[in-house]
Write a protein that holds these residues in place. Structure first.
Motif, PDB file in Angstrom:
ATOM      1  N   VAL A 139      33.687  31.555  35.560  1.00  0.00           N
ATOM      2  CA  VAL A 139      32.924  32.741  35.933  1.00  0.00           C
ATOM      3  C   VAL A 139      32.878  33.660  34.715  1.00  0.00           C
ATOM      4  O   VAL A 139      33.785  33.646  33.875  1.00  0.00           O
ATOM      5  N   PRO A 140      31.851  34.471  34.570  1.00  0.00           N
ATOM      6  CA  PRO A 140      31.763  35.358  33.409  1.00  0.00           C
ATOM      7  C   PRO A 140      32.926  36.362  33.366  1.00  0.00           C
ATOM      8  O   PRO A 140      33.195  37.047  34.351  1.00  0.00           O
ATOM      9  N   GLU A 141      33.607  36.392  32.258  1.00  0.00           N
ATOM     10  CA  GLU A 141      34.701  37.338  32.018  1.00  0.00           C
ATOM     11  C   GLU A 141      35.656  37.470  33.219  1.00  0.00           C
ATOM     12  O   GLU A 141      35.768  38.545  33.822  1.00  0.00           O
TER      13      GLU A 141
ATOM     14  N   GLN B 163      40.715  46.642  40.011  1.00  0.00           N
ATOM     15  CA  GLN B 163      39.939  45.748  40.863  1.00  0.00           C
ATOM     16  C   GLN B 163      39.311  44.630  40.037  1.00  0.00           C
ATOM     17  O   GLN B 163      38.689  44.887  39.017  1.00  0.00           O
ATOM     18  N   PHE B 164      39.502  43.405  40.492  1.00  0.00           N
ATOM     19  CA  PHE B 164      38.814  42.237  39.955  1.00  0.00           C
ATOM     20  C   PHE B 164      37.737  41.833  40.956  1.00  0.00           C
ATOM     21  O   PHE B 164      38.005  41.796  42.166  1.00  0.00           O
ATOM     22  N   HIS B 165      36.548  41.513  40.458  1.00  0.00           N
ATOM     23  CA  HIS B 165      35.473  41.041  41.327  1.00  0.00           C
ATOM     24  C   HIS B 165      34.908  39.772  40.726  1.00  0.00           C
ATOM     25  O   HIS B 165      34.191  39.814  39.722  1.00  0.00           O
ATOM     26  N   TRP B 166      35.265  38.635  41.328  1.00  0.00           N
ATOM     27  CA  TRP B 166      34.762  37.344  40.886  1.00  0.00           C
ATOM     28  C   TRP B 166      33.607  36.964  41.801  1.00  0.00           C
ATOM     29  O   TRP B 166      33.781  36.311  42.841  1.00  0.00           O
TER      30      TRP B 166
ATOM     31  N   GLU C 187      41.798  29.895  39.157  1.00  0.00           N
ATOM     32  CA  GLU C 187      40.603  29.284  39.736  1.00  0.00           C
ATOM     33  C   GLU C 187      39.330  29.927  39.189  1.00  0.00           C
ATOM     34  O   GLU C 187      38.320  29.247  38.979  1.00  0.00           O
ATOM     35  N   ALA C 188      39.375  31.233  38.943  1.00  0.00           N
ATOM     36  CA  ALA C 188      38.222  31.913  38.349  1.00  0.00           C
ATOM     37  C   ALA C 188      37.969  31.418  36.935  1.00  0.00           C
ATOM     38  O   ALA C 188      36.818  31.205  36.527  1.00  0.00           O
TER      39      ALA C 188
END
Length: 216
Positions: A41-43, A96-99, A35-36
């Motif tokens: 979304v950037p990177e 950690q992923f931060h979308w 979905e990201a």
């Protein structure tokens, strides 16, 4: 001038509940990652890697995920870098992923191992030529006198290897084997959704995950 303490955002894009989430955290991760990427979304493949040194000082840096499956999460780097040295002394780490645009965070913890030489070779030879030369040119995390060192090294190794640089012995892949996942979805009034998946160490065949809701 706006004070940084006064910055506020209301999270209202989506929700995360137990009924709609996957029982397997890897499937939940794959859904959110896809979905990201679909949302552009950037990177979306950028993740923060946290390691701990022998003196118990933690450090973080951003790396790029290059694969994921039932075995774990994979990335590639210089084994002699600070993160490589810290993982050699303490093989546990966190990702950690931060979308930001989707108001989502994924946190993953577990044991880290090196991938096989074959896997490292296959990925290395799939990289652009400049990146393969760069793996030789950069003594990652070491002090250098200036950018000229990198340029000179790149020229030297480019002339030495031409179009066929081999994989450096100090470069390859790592795989984090998750035993703890957390999925965070921003919600209004700071009443965020937060689900944790913990691996049952007693499960000897297929993984058994305990899914719990945590207070935000």
């Amino acid at each position: 001038m706006t004070s940084i303490a006064d910055l506020r955002k209301s999270y209202e894009r989506a929700e995360l509940n137990e009924d709609a989430s996957h029982a397997d955290p890897l499937q939940q991760f794959e859904q959110w990652l896809q979905e990201a990427m679909a949302a552009e979304v950037p990177e979306p493949n950028a993740m923060t890697l946290a390691t701990v040194a022998s003196n118990l000082r933690p450090s973080t840096r951003v790396v790029l995920i290059k694969g994921y499956d039932a075995r774990g999460i994979t990335w590639f780097t210089n084994y002699e870098s600070r993160k490589g040295q810290e993982l050699a002394g303490n093989p546990f780490a966190a990702l950690q992923f931060h979308w930001v645009e989707l108001e989502r965070v994924v946190r993953i913890e577990g044991l880290v191992e090196r991938v096989s030489a074959q896997e490292s070779d296959e990925y290395f030879h799939s990289r652009p030529l400049d990146s393969r030369i760069g793996a030789w040119a950069s003594p990652q995390s070491q002090v250098i006198s200036g950018r000229g060192v990198l340029v000179a090294n790149a020229a030297k190794f480019g002339a030495q290897f031409l179009l066929r640089p081999p994989r450096p012995p100090h470069w390859g892949g790592y795989r984090l084997i998750p035993d703890n996942w957390q999925f965070w979805q921003g919600r209004k009034s700071r009443l965020h959704d937060r689900l944790r998946y913990t691996l049952n160490p007693a499960s000897s065949t297929s993984p058994v995950w305990l899914r719990e809701r945590l207070a935000p």
